[in-house]
Design an enzyme around this catalytic site. Sequence first.
Site, PDB file in Angstrom:
ATOM      1  N   TYR A  59     -25.093 -25.908 -27.003  1.00  0.00           N
ATOM      2  CA  TYR A  59     -26.366 -26.076 -27.717  1.00  0.00           C
ATOM      3  C   TYR A  59     -27.538 -25.774 -26.785  1.00  0.00           C
ATOM      4  O   TYR A  59     -27.704 -26.402 -25.739  1.00  0.00           O
ATOM      5  CB  TYR A  59     -26.513 -27.501 -28.263  1.00  0.00           C
ATOM      6  CG  TYR A  59     -25.496 -27.912 -29.308  1.00  0.00           C
ATOM      7  CD1 TYR A  59     -24.547 -27.024 -29.817  1.00  0.00           C
ATOM      8  CD2 TYR A  59     -25.484 -29.205 -29.815  1.00  0.00           C
ATOM      9  CE1 TYR A  59     -23.619 -27.414 -30.778  1.00  0.00           C
ATOM     10  CE2 TYR A  59     -24.554 -29.605 -30.784  1.00  0.00           C
ATOM     11  CZ  TYR A  59     -23.621 -28.702 -31.245  1.00  0.00           C
ATOM     12  OH  TYR A  59     -22.721 -29.103 -32.191  1.00  0.00           O
ATOM     13  N   PRO A 199     -23.691 -33.921 -42.026  1.00  0.00           N
ATOM     14  CA  PRO A 199     -23.548 -34.893 -43.120  1.00  0.00           C
ATOM     15  C   PRO A 199     -24.610 -34.748 -44.207  1.00  0.00           C
ATOM     16  O   PRO A 199     -24.440 -35.260 -45.313  1.00  0.00           O
ATOM     17  CB  PRO A 199     -23.674 -36.247 -42.408  1.00  0.00           C
ATOM     18  CG  PRO A 199     -24.501 -35.948 -41.194  1.00  0.00           C
ATOM     19  CD  PRO A 199     -24.104 -34.575 -40.757  1.00  0.00           C
ATOM     20  N   LEU A 200     -25.705 -34.034 -43.868  1.00  0.00           N
ATOM     21  CA  LEU A 200     -26.761 -33.800 -44.866  1.00  0.00           C
ATOM     22  C   LEU A 200     -26.781 -32.327 -45.271  1.00  0.00           C
ATOM     23  O   LEU A 200     -27.805 -31.804 -45.698  1.00  0.00           O
ATOM     24  CB  LEU A 200     -28.121 -34.225 -44.278  1.00  0.00           C
ATOM     25  CG  LEU A 200     -28.183 -35.676 -43.769  1.00  0.00           C
ATOM     26  CD1 LEU A 200     -29.461 -35.943 -42.992  1.00  0.00           C
ATOM     27  CD2 LEU A 200     -28.059 -36.656 -44.935  1.00  0.00           C
ATOM     28  N   GLY A 203     -29.561 -30.404 -44.182  1.00  0.00           N
ATOM     29  CA  GLY A 203     -30.842 -30.680 -44.832  1.00  0.00           C
ATOM     30  C   GLY A 203     -30.937 -30.072 -46.221  1.00  0.00           C
ATOM     31  O   GLY A 203     -31.872 -30.363 -46.977  1.00  0.00           O
TER      32      GLY A 203
END
Length: 290
Positions: A59, A199-200, A203
């Site tokens: 990252y 998990p979203l 977004g």
Amino acid sequence: MEFKYLGKTGEKIPVIGMGTWKIGGGWYSTDYSKDREAVEALRLGLKLGMKFIDTAEGYGKGHAEELVGEAVKNEKDVFIATKVSPEHFKYEDVIKSCEASLKRLKVKQIDLYQLHWPNPNVPVEETMKAMEKLVEEGKIRYIGVSNFSVEEMKKAQEALSKYEIVSNQVEYSLLCRDVEKDVLPFCQKEKITLIAYRPLTRGKIFKFSKVFDDVCRKYNKTISQVALNWLIQKKQVVAIPKASKPEHVEDNIGAVGWKFRKEDIKMLEAMAEKYKQKNLASTLLKLPIF
Ligand code: NAP
């Protein structure tokens, strides 16, 4: 905060941690322009109890780890998970990667060291030998994997002679439930923690929040809190949403401390399913993994 056991260890980790993808840059690039915002968001999350941070050597080409190091420098009891990239799965490369991550994170020990994806070109026995060496030297505490299928998890476990795989980090959300077919039941049976990434749905779930309006209103919760709570109510599952905006960090912590009624879980899942069947989500789910 609520906690769950990490694998079969006696170690407890927060059910909501913090992701760091896109903090400090992308996969092939480093970006220093939002460092302050990123560190402040992580510090806020730690203050609120999300003392579990997931990052990776890849990252921001390592810069995400430097920002995590900055955020945790005066903190105690933060559970730090990072990942070695598949191009570094040869024995010597795993050792070098780990040492470089320790330097960037400015810590003596990494709590959870994960193989980022499977790499069929390097025998998993070789990689795991290095992972065991790192545990023995005290450089890492636990060994985890990411994006591994059930078969790959079994092979990886067989390649370990002294330690167990404690976790598998995979994509899991209300809109992406593929792991329920096999990986989740396997993890639940074997007591391996499933760390739910994205998990979203990066977004994107918020664009379709109307679909979940009824449930949100019934519990007086936001869509993020509903989506995260749905995940952490599953056995062995913890989630690592990424949020750089302080209001998002504060919102996400509201996913803990309450529970859905069984009938509402069914309703929520039925809504998500209906929505998927209409193919509204199909394009969203074809996202590259990082
Ligand atoms: P995500 O957590 O599903 O979504 C992140 C996005 O949601 C960001 O744009 C964030 O905005 C927004 N957001 C967060 N909380 C919100 C809220 N309460 N309200 C509105 N928007 C909100 O996606 P992700 O970052 O891809 O996945 C999470 C973590 O999983 C990553 O950061 C990474 O650590 C890990 N991951 C691992 C792999 C792997 O291969 N192992 C792959 C993908 C991800 P702001 O940032 O603007 O606040």
